[in-house]
Design a protein around this motif. Structure first.
Motif, PDB file in Angstrom:
ATOM      1  N   ARG B 174      56.159 -63.038 -45.732  1.00 49.92           N
ATOM      2  CA  ARG B 174      55.677 -62.229 -46.861  1.00 49.92           C
ATOM      3  C   ARG B 174      56.711 -61.196 -47.288  1.00 49.92           C
ATOM      4  NH1 ARG B 174      49.769 -60.844 -44.611  1.00 49.92           N
ATOM      5  NH2 ARG B 174      48.731 -62.820 -45.057  1.00 49.92           N
ATOM      6  N   LEU B 175      57.325 -60.578 -46.276  1.00 51.62           N
ATOM      7  CA  LEU B 175      58.329 -59.553 -46.580  1.00 51.62           C
ATOM      8  C   LEU B 175      59.527 -60.172 -47.294  1.00 51.62           C
ATOM      9  CD1 LEU B 175      59.112 -56.555 -46.225  1.00 51.62           C
ATOM     10  CD2 LEU B 175      60.202 -57.192 -44.077  1.00 51.62           C
ATOM     11  N   CYS B 176      59.965 -61.348 -46.828  1.00 54.52           N
ATOM     12  CA  CYS B 176      61.075 -62.058 -47.470  1.00 54.52           C
ATOM     13  C   CYS B 176      60.758 -62.279 -48.946  1.00 54.52           C
ATOM     14  CB  CYS B 176      61.315 -63.423 -46.818  1.00 54.52           C
ATOM     15  SG  CYS B 176      62.180 -63.346 -45.269  1.00 54.52           S
ATOM     16  N   ARG B 177      59.566 -62.766 -49.199  1.00 52.32           N
ATOM     17  CA  ARG B 177      59.195 -63.067 -50.578  1.00 52.32           C
ATOM     18  C   ARG B 177      59.197 -61.803 -51.428  1.00 52.32           C
ATOM     19  NH1 ARG B 177      54.436 -66.759 -50.942  1.00 52.32           N
ATOM     20  NH2 ARG B 177      53.223 -64.975 -50.309  1.00 52.32           N
ATOM     21  N   LYS B 178      58.577 -60.752 -50.872  1.00 47.96           N
ATOM     22  CA  LYS B 178      58.480 -59.484 -51.590  1.00 47.96           C
ATOM     23  C   LYS B 178      59.880 -58.968 -51.938  1.00 47.96           C
ATOM     24  CE  LYS B 178      56.242 -55.832 -52.957  1.00 47.96           C
ATOM     25  NZ  LYS B 178      55.285 -55.895 -54.045  1.00 47.96           N
ATOM     26  N   GLU B 179      60.758 -59.009 -50.927  1.00 49.89           N
ATOM     27  CA  GLU B 179      62.092 -58.462 -51.166  1.00 49.89           C
ATOM     28  C   GLU B 179      62.863 -59.328 -52.162  1.00 49.89           C
ATOM     29  OE1 GLU B 179      62.799 -55.758 -47.210  1.00 49.89           O
ATOM     30  OE2 GLU B 179      64.317 -57.233 -47.753  1.00 49.89           O
ATOM     31  N   ASN B 182      61.942 -58.576 -55.542  1.00 55.27           N
ATOM     32  CA  ASN B 182      62.530 -57.316 -55.995  1.00 55.27           C
ATOM     33  C   ASN B 182      64.058 -57.389 -56.066  1.00 55.27           C
ATOM     34  OD1 ASN B 182      60.017 -56.254 -56.188  1.00 55.27           O
ATOM     35  ND2 ASN B 182      60.107 -55.081 -54.286  1.00 55.27           N
ATOM     36  N   GLY B 183      64.564 -58.614 -55.926  1.00 52.74           N
ATOM     37  CA  GLY B 183      66.007 -58.798 -56.036  1.00 52.74           C
ATOM     38  C   GLY B 183      66.794 -58.281 -54.840  1.00 52.74           C
ATOM     39  N   MET B 184      66.093 -58.071 -53.697  1.00 54.10           N
ATOM     40  CA  MET B 184      66.817 -57.619 -52.497  1.00 54.10           C
ATOM     41  C   MET B 184      67.005 -58.829 -51.587  1.00 54.10           C
ATOM     42  SD  MET B 184      64.043 -54.616 -52.060  1.00 54.10           S
ATOM     43  CE  MET B 184      64.547 -53.866 -50.538  1.00 54.10           C
ATOM     44  N   ASP B 185      68.255 -59.074 -51.151  1.00 52.28           N
ATOM     45  CA  ASP B 185      68.409 -60.202 -50.230  1.00 52.28           C
ATOM     46  C   ASP B 185      69.331 -59.874 -49.057  1.00 52.28           C
ATOM     47  OD1 ASP B 185      70.810 -60.113 -51.477  1.00 52.28           O
ATOM     48  OD2 ASP B 185      70.686 -62.106 -52.400  1.00 52.28           O
ATOM     49  N   GLU B 186      69.678 -58.605 -48.914  1.00 52.64           N
ATOM     50  CA  GLU B 186      70.658 -58.265 -47.878  1.00 52.64           C
ATOM     51  C   GLU B 186      70.089 -58.394 -46.464  1.00 52.64           C
ATOM     52  OE1 GLU B 186      69.077 -54.280 -49.425  1.00 52.64           O
ATOM     53  OE2 GLU B 186      69.490 -56.281 -50.205  1.00 52.64           O
ATOM     54  N   SER B 187      68.756 -58.346 -46.315  1.00 53.55           N
ATOM     55  CA  SER B 187      68.174 -58.392 -44.964  1.00 53.55           C
ATOM     56  C   SER B 187      67.681 -59.777 -44.574  1.00 53.55           C
ATOM     57  CB  SER B 187      66.998 -57.417 -44.870  1.00 53.55           C
ATOM     58  OG  SER B 187      67.384 -56.135 -45.277  1.00 53.55           O
ATOM     59  N   LEU B 188      67.789 -60.730 -45.479  1.00 59.80           N
ATOM     60  CA  LEU B 188      67.163 -62.028 -45.211  1.00 59.80           C
ATOM     61  C   LEU B 188      67.640 -62.668 -43.904  1.00 59.80           C
ATOM     62  CD1 LEU B 188      66.880 -63.737 -48.714  1.00 59.80           C
ATOM     63  CD2 LEU B 188      65.170 -62.470 -47.416  1.00 59.80           C
ATOM     64  N   LEU B 189      68.948 -62.617 -43.657  1.00 57.17           N
ATOM     65  CA  LEU B 189      69.464 -63.257 -42.436  1.00 57.17           C
ATOM     66  C   LEU B 189      68.857 -62.617 -41.186  1.00 57.17           C
ATOM     67  CD1 LEU B 189      73.205 -63.952 -43.254  1.00 57.17           C
ATOM     68  CD2 LEU B 189      71.352 -65.608 -42.957  1.00 57.17           C
ATOM     69  N   GLU B 190      68.721 -61.312 -41.249  1.00 58.91           N
ATOM     70  CA  GLU B 190      68.105 -60.592 -40.134  1.00 58.91           C
ATOM     71  C   GLU B 190      66.662 -61.080 -39.921  1.00 58.91           C
ATOM     72  OE1 GLU B 190      66.641 -56.032 -39.278  1.00 58.91           O
ATOM     73  OE2 GLU B 190      67.943 -56.418 -41.014  1.00 58.91           O
ATOM     74  N   TYR B 191      65.945 -61.268 -41.025  1.00 56.86           N
ATOM     75  CA  TYR B 191      64.556 -61.737 -40.928  1.00 56.86           C
ATOM     76  C   TYR B 191      64.495 -63.160 -40.363  1.00 56.86           C
ATOM     77  CZ  TYR B 191      63.619 -57.746 -43.994  1.00 56.86           C
ATOM     78  OH  TYR B 191      63.538 -56.489 -44.528  1.00 56.86           O
ATOM     79  N   PHE B 192      65.451 -63.991 -40.786  1.00 61.10           N
ATOM     80  CA  PHE B 192      65.472 -65.363 -40.242  1.00 61.10           C
ATOM     81  C   PHE B 192      65.674 -65.346 -38.725  1.00 61.10           C
ATOM     82  CE2 PHE B 192      66.850 -66.972 -44.625  1.00 61.10           C
ATOM     83  CZ  PHE B 192      65.550 -67.331 -44.934  1.00 61.10           C
ATOM     84  N   ASP B 193      66.581 -64.467 -38.272  1.00 57.35           N
ATOM     85  CA  ASP B 193      66.788 -64.332 -36.823  1.00 57.35           C
ATOM     86  C   ASP B 193      65.483 -63.964 -36.118  1.00 57.35           C
ATOM     87  OD1 ASP B 193      69.383 -64.984 -36.791  1.00 57.35           O
ATOM     88  OD2 ASP B 193      70.161 -62.922 -36.694  1.00 57.35           O
TER      89      ASP B 193
END
Lengths: 130, 373
Positions: B174-179, B182-193
């Protein structure tokens, strides 16, 4: 609605991070602290009363944690003799569906019990309670 | 040959006793008799003679059948009680039956006595069987109730521990989608981990639940255990755990008679205890070690797993074998390992002893009976 000071207590860092990020996205909190178990949370609370921080208005509390679990924290917190304690709202956030847990929470006077993971709506409601 | 039936006669008239015996001899019954006619003699005979049947006259000079029946009831005697008496009213007879007599025979109709005795014996036997069957059912019912409660508890705890990592993945998605919205993608790799870790944890917990059911429920064939091989294999298997290479390992198996038990169970125990010793090593110490020492005798094996790791403080030690209990922040485990260890040892009929001091280290001693001796 005024922004709140929030304390997130969960041994699973993912949930602390999730709630923190969501609170930030929704711009609901002006101060967010995290603790990994009841003991750490209690230490933080004691810090508030030593003047080191502002008092948390809302505590989102997991139940199942090592060292000191959520119930242990509530019992210890209720025994604290400190001012403005009644201003602190404790909300249990758990994935447990054990009716025994629910009952124990009720017996301890905790009436707000939310399921993981918290949605944006959950957080809006939770922070608007008091 | 059939067992001799012990018949206790409560009869004051010797001739009547003779008549009764004669009637009995005409039947196929093998029996011995004892005759008493006072209360004390009666009480004494119940204990010393242990009658299979009591034949009682109604009225004797110092005693009567009603009192005899009362004593009978108090002493919880299971033997049939048959009234053998002269003419009585129907009311009296019914009354006797109410008081607990199994039958009544008129002295004028002694021919009926043998069949009355065997009927009463059969009836008592059936009663006894029914009572013991009921008792057995009651015990089984209690056991089932207990098992059901345990199962409930297990399902709750398990579902909680399975749901936690699953729900964290849900939250992260959900957080990935939300971000991203909002055009934010800098944390995605961290979330995948994080998602990967949660999913691995979920899989580990599931694997342990399977281990639990394998270890705790299955019957296992007995093998002779070669402890050197088993322990070397276990250490070998553990070498990819974080920190394993920094830890000195020693295995000492003392000579002794052959030891038998389920090989899978023993392997499981060693794997759990040794991996704990490795996982919870103390990086602040100059040298870390895990020592395993095995002592065998004809009756049992004693295995000591000792380390100088972070140790367990006294206040957590009581709960260390509880289901889903985690004593430390450093644990990313499911909290099932030592619980399953304890269950497994219980099933093997052994015992486990924990000796641990925070910051000093832990020593665990298993004692397991030799399954073939």
């Amino acid at each position: 609605m005024t922004k709140k000071s929030v304390l997130l207590v969960d041994d699973d860092q993912v949930f602390n991070l999730l709630n923190q990020k969501t609170l930030q996205l929704l711009d609901l909190a002006d101060e967010i602290h995290t603790a990994r178990n009841g003991k750490e949370a209690l230490d933080l609370i004691n810090d508030y009363y030593r003047g080191a921080r502002t008092i948390p208005e809302v505590i989102l509390l997991d139940l199942n944690m090592p060292i000191m679990d959520g119930f242990g924290f509530i019992e210890a917190f209720q025994k604290l003799e400190v001012p403005n304690k009644e201003r602190v709202l404790i909300i249990i956030v758990t994935s447990s569906r054990d009716p025994k847990d629910l009952k124990r929470a009720k017996d301890l006077g905790i009436t707000v019990y939310l399921s993981k993971p918290l949605t944006e709506q959950d957080l809006r409601v939770a922070l608007n309670f008091n | 040959m059939e067992k001799e039936l012990k018949i206790l006669m409560l009869e004051d008239v010797e001739d009547d006793a003779g008549l009764i015996e004669r009637a009995l001899r005409k039947s196929a019954l093998h029996f011995i008799t004892k005759r008493v006619d006072t209360r004390d003699e009666f009480v004494d005979a119940i204990d010393s003679f242990q009658p299979d049947v009591v034949l009682s006259d109604h009225a004797m000079p110092q005693f009567n059948s009603s009192e005899a029946l009362k004593i009978f009831k108090e002493k919880l005697v299971m033997a049939p009680f048959i009234l053998v008496t002269g003419a009585v009213s129907e009311e009296f007879a019914v009354n006797c039956l109410h008081q607990g007599a199994d039958d009544y025979i008129l002295k004028s109709n002694l021919a009926r006595l043998p069949s009355a005795i065997s009927n009463a014996l059969n009836k008592k036997q059936a009663e006894k069987e029914r009572a013991s069957a009921t008792q057995e059912l009651r015990v089984q019912n209690e056991e089932l109730k207990k098992l059901n409660q345990e199962l409930d508890r297990f399902v709750y705890s398990t579902s909680h521990n399975l749901r936690a990592p699953l729900l964290s993945v849900l939250g992260l998605v959900r957080l990935c989608r939300k971000e991203m919205e909002n055009g934010m993608d800098e944390s995605l790799l961290e979330y995948f981990d994080m998602m990967e870790k949660s999913i691995t944890k979920l899989d580990n917990t599931l694997q342990q639940i399977i281990d639990y059911s394998k270890n705790a429920r299955l019957e296992e064939e007995l093998d002779e255990i070669n402890f050197e091989d088993l322990l070397k294999g276990t250490f070998d298997y553990m070498k990819f755990i974080n920190g394993a290479t920094k830890i000195e390992q020693s295995i000492k198996v003392h000579d002794g008679p052959s030891f038998y038990c389920g090989k899978m169970r023993m392997g499981f125990l060693m794997q759990n205890l040794i991996s704990n010793s490795i996982k919870y090593y103390d990086a602040s110490k100059e040298k870390s070690f895990v020592n395993v020492e095995v002592f065998k005798n004809t009756d049992e094996v004693k295995i000591v797993v000792e380390d100088n790791g972070i140790g367990i403080s006294k206040k957590y030690q009581d709960h260390i074998f509880d289901m889903f209990y985690r004593a430390t922040e450093r644990s990313d485990g499911s909290g099932l390992g030592l619980f399953i260890v304890k269950e497994t040892i219980d099933i093997m009929g052994g015992s486990i002893q924990l000796n641990s001091e925070k910051d000093k280290g832990t020593s665990i001693t298993l004692t397991i009976p030799n399954a073939r001796r």
